[in-house]
Design a protein around this motif. Structure first.
Motif, PDB file in Angstrom:
ATOM      1  N   ARG A 107       3.409   0.339   3.195  1.00 30.97           N
ATOM      2  CA  ARG A 107       3.103  -0.767   4.101  1.00 30.97           C
ATOM      3  C   ARG A 107       2.710  -1.991   3.289  1.00 30.97           C
ATOM      4  O   ARG A 107       2.308  -1.883   2.138  1.00 30.97           O
ATOM      5  CB  ARG A 107       1.928  -0.404   5.031  1.00 30.97           C
ATOM      6  CG  ARG A 107       2.269   0.615   6.097  1.00 30.97           C
ATOM      7  CD  ARG A 107       3.180   0.018   7.156  1.00 30.97           C
ATOM      8  NE  ARG A 107       3.454   0.938   8.248  1.00 30.97           N
ATOM      9  CZ  ARG A 107       4.453   1.820   8.273  1.00 30.97           C
ATOM     10  NH1 ARG A 107       5.270   1.923   7.228  1.00 30.97           N
ATOM     11  NH2 ARG A 107       4.643   2.600   9.321  1.00 30.97           N
ATOM     12  N   LYS A 157       0.272  -5.569   3.502  1.00 32.41           N
ATOM     13  CA  LYS A 157      -0.837  -6.147   4.257  1.00 32.41           C
ATOM     14  C   LYS A 157      -0.491  -7.596   4.619  1.00 32.41           C
ATOM     15  O   LYS A 157      -0.073  -8.365   3.762  1.00 32.41           O
ATOM     16  CB  LYS A 157      -2.103  -6.102   3.397  1.00 32.41           C
ATOM     17  CG  LYS A 157      -3.380  -6.232   4.214  1.00 32.41           C
ATOM     18  CD  LYS A 157      -4.566  -6.524   3.328  1.00 32.41           C
ATOM     19  CE  LYS A 157      -5.179  -5.285   2.732  1.00 32.41           C
ATOM     20  NZ  LYS A 157      -6.399  -5.610   1.938  1.00 32.41           N
ATOM     21  N   LEU A 204       0.840  -1.198   0.000  1.00 30.12           N
ATOM     22  CA  LEU A 204       0.000   0.000   0.000  1.00 30.12           C
ATOM     23  C   LEU A 204       0.874   1.247   0.000  1.00 30.12           C
ATOM     24  O   LEU A 204       1.836   1.337   0.781  1.00 30.12           O
ATOM     25  CB  LEU A 204      -0.912   0.026   1.235  1.00 30.12           C
ATOM     26  CG  LEU A 204      -2.184  -0.813   1.164  1.00 30.12           C
ATOM     27  CD1 LEU A 204      -1.862  -2.290   1.293  1.00 30.12           C
ATOM     28  CD2 LEU A 204      -3.143  -0.400   2.254  1.00 30.12           C
ATOM     29  N   GLU A 234      -6.372  -8.759   9.723  1.00 31.49           N
ATOM     30  CA  GLU A 234      -5.517  -8.037   8.770  1.00 31.49           C
ATOM     31  C   GLU A 234      -4.731  -6.916   9.464  1.00 31.49           C
ATOM     32  O   GLU A 234      -5.302  -6.137  10.230  1.00 31.49           O
ATOM     33  CB  GLU A 234      -6.380  -7.441   7.651  1.00 31.49           C
ATOM     34  CG  GLU A 234      -6.951  -8.491   6.717  1.00 31.49           C
ATOM     35  CD  GLU A 234      -7.749  -7.885   5.581  1.00 31.49           C
ATOM     36  OE1 GLU A 234      -7.621  -8.361   4.443  1.00 31.49           O
ATOM     37  OE2 GLU A 234      -8.510  -6.928   5.836  1.00 31.49           O
ATOM     38  N   PHE A 235      -3.450  -6.879   9.136  1.00 31.11           N
ATOM     39  CA  PHE A 235      -2.578  -5.840   9.682  1.00 31.11           C
ATOM     40  C   PHE A 235      -1.768  -5.191   8.564  1.00 31.11           C
ATOM     41  O   PHE A 235      -1.586  -5.782   7.494  1.00 31.11           O
ATOM     42  CB  PHE A 235      -1.582  -6.446  10.691  1.00 31.11           C
ATOM     43  CG  PHE A 235      -2.190  -6.886  11.978  1.00 31.11           C
ATOM     44  CD1 PHE A 235      -2.305  -6.016  13.041  1.00 31.11           C
ATOM     45  CD2 PHE A 235      -2.665  -8.188  12.123  1.00 31.11           C
ATOM     46  CE1 PHE A 235      -2.871  -6.428  14.246  1.00 31.11           C
ATOM     47  CE2 PHE A 235      -3.236  -8.615  13.312  1.00 31.11           C
ATOM     48  CZ  PHE A 235      -3.342  -7.732  14.376  1.00 31.11           C
ATOM     49  N   LEU A 236      -1.293  -4.001   8.842  1.00 34.64           N
ATOM     50  CA  LEU A 236      -0.312  -3.360   7.951  1.00 34.64           C
ATOM     51  C   LEU A 236       1.020  -3.377   8.680  1.00 34.64           C
ATOM     52  O   LEU A 236       1.093  -2.955   9.833  1.00 34.64           O
ATOM     53  CB  LEU A 236      -0.718  -1.925   7.642  1.00 34.64           C
ATOM     54  CG  LEU A 236      -1.965  -1.740   6.801  1.00 34.64           C
ATOM     55  CD1 LEU A 236      -2.214  -0.249   6.560  1.00 34.64           C
ATOM     56  CD2 LEU A 236      -1.848  -2.461   5.463  1.00 34.64           C
ATOM     57  N   THR A 237       2.059  -3.868   7.989  1.00 36.46           N
ATOM     58  CA  THR A 237       3.373  -3.877   8.640  1.00 36.46           C
ATOM     59  C   THR A 237       4.387  -3.121   7.786  1.00 36.46           C
ATOM     60  O   THR A 237       4.158  -2.884   6.589  1.00 36.46           O
ATOM     61  CB  THR A 237       3.923  -5.312   8.836  1.00 36.46           C
ATOM     62  OG1 THR A 237       4.252  -5.843   7.549  1.00 36.46           O
ATOM     63  CG2 THR A 237       2.928  -6.195   9.523  1.00 36.46           C
ATOM     64  N   GLY A 238       5.507  -2.773   8.418  1.00 41.07           N
ATOM     65  CA  GLY A 238       6.579  -2.109   7.692  1.00 41.07           C
ATOM     66  C   GLY A 238       7.302  -3.095   6.782  1.00 41.07           C
ATOM     67  O   GLY A 238       7.121  -4.307   6.897  1.00 41.07           O
TER      68      GLY A 238
END
Lengths: 189, 74
Positions: B41, B43, B27, B50-54
């Motif tokens: 980020r 997904k 994203l 659902e998470f957004l991570t680095g």
């Protein structure tokens, strides 16, 4: 903020597995102009990042085309960068103003049906789509216009090389002609 | 026009684009109050949530930037 500084900031804020947030989205209404700006901002950053990794990325061909069409050996390449970014922004704005759903563009799942709203577009306008969507995706636009595929479009519009085979050469140049035109208009003001 | 936003570190970001590569969905996010605050980020799904991570590292960052440019320039 300098390009390099901006890029470092984005990199720092993007890298790190410990950065974790729940994915919860909301929908907001914003102006077409802002969407164009957002697109241009991310595009410019990707351009800066790629040119940072590969010093020859894109710029060499841009420079040679400018020399070919403008005969100006003292072009400020930082200005060219700005105009390329502005140009992409204009492309995106054009797409948005054509009524194609922004969501479809983001997900790259646009179908031929979606492009039928732009049946009256000229060849120059099609270049905008080509440059924004890429060759594969833009082929759907071409098909919506009634052509079988890219080769059919190029052949029927006489975009042929010396061997009589269809090619994109003129199109690539037309992008730079457009940028040159914008630059000339800017100089006149 | 409608656009989706997502909260990251308690700040709202516009989701400008989502692109897929190597089985990941990336994203491209721009802070709704500051156009110079851009982050990337990916997904991930953990325990059906659902998470957004680095991103993992600089190599992945460069790949994601190149992906965006290629997607919209050729």
């Amino acid at each position: 903020m300098e390009n390099k500084e901006l890029l470092e900031k984005i990199k720092k804020n993007s890298i790190g597995e410990n950065k974790r947030d729940k994915y919860i989205t909301t929908t907001k209404k914003i102006s077409k102009a802002l969407i164009s700006t957002l697109f241009a901002v991310v595009f410019s950053v990707s351009m800066i990042a790629c040119s940072n990794v590969n010093k020859n990325f894109d710029y060499e061909s841009v420079e040679s085309s400018f020399q070919e069409y403008n005969q100006n050996k003292e072009i400020d390449m930082s200005l060219v960068d700005q105009y390329l970014i502005a140009y992409r922004s204009r492309v995106y704005e054009y797409i948005v103003s054509s009524g194609i759903d922004n969501e479809s563009i983001r997900e790259g799942t646009t179908t031929i049906e979606d492009y039928k709203a732009v049946l009256d577009l000229s060849e120059d306008d099609l270049v905008f789509y080509y440059n924004l969507l890429g060759k594969q995706e833009c082929e759907k636009v071409v098909q919506a216009l009634g052509y079988k595929n890219w080769n059919d479009f190029l052949t029927r519009n006489n975009h042929l090389n010396e061997l009589g085979n269809p090619e994109f050469k003129e199109w690539t140049n037309s992008e730079y002609r457009e940028i040159t035109k914008i630059m000339r208009e800017e100089k006149v003001r | 026009m409608n656009i989706e936003t997502v909260k990251v570190e308690n700040k709202n970001y516009y989701i400008v684009n989502e692109l897929e590569a190597n089985n990941n969905l990336y994203l491209y996010l721009v802070n709704e109050n500051d156009n110079s605050d851009i982050i990337i980020r990916k997904k991930v799904i953990i325990n059906d949530e659902e998470f957004l991570t680095g991103l993992d590292d600089e190599e992945e960052f460069n790949m994601v930037m190149k992906l965006y440019l290629e997607r919209f320039s050729n």
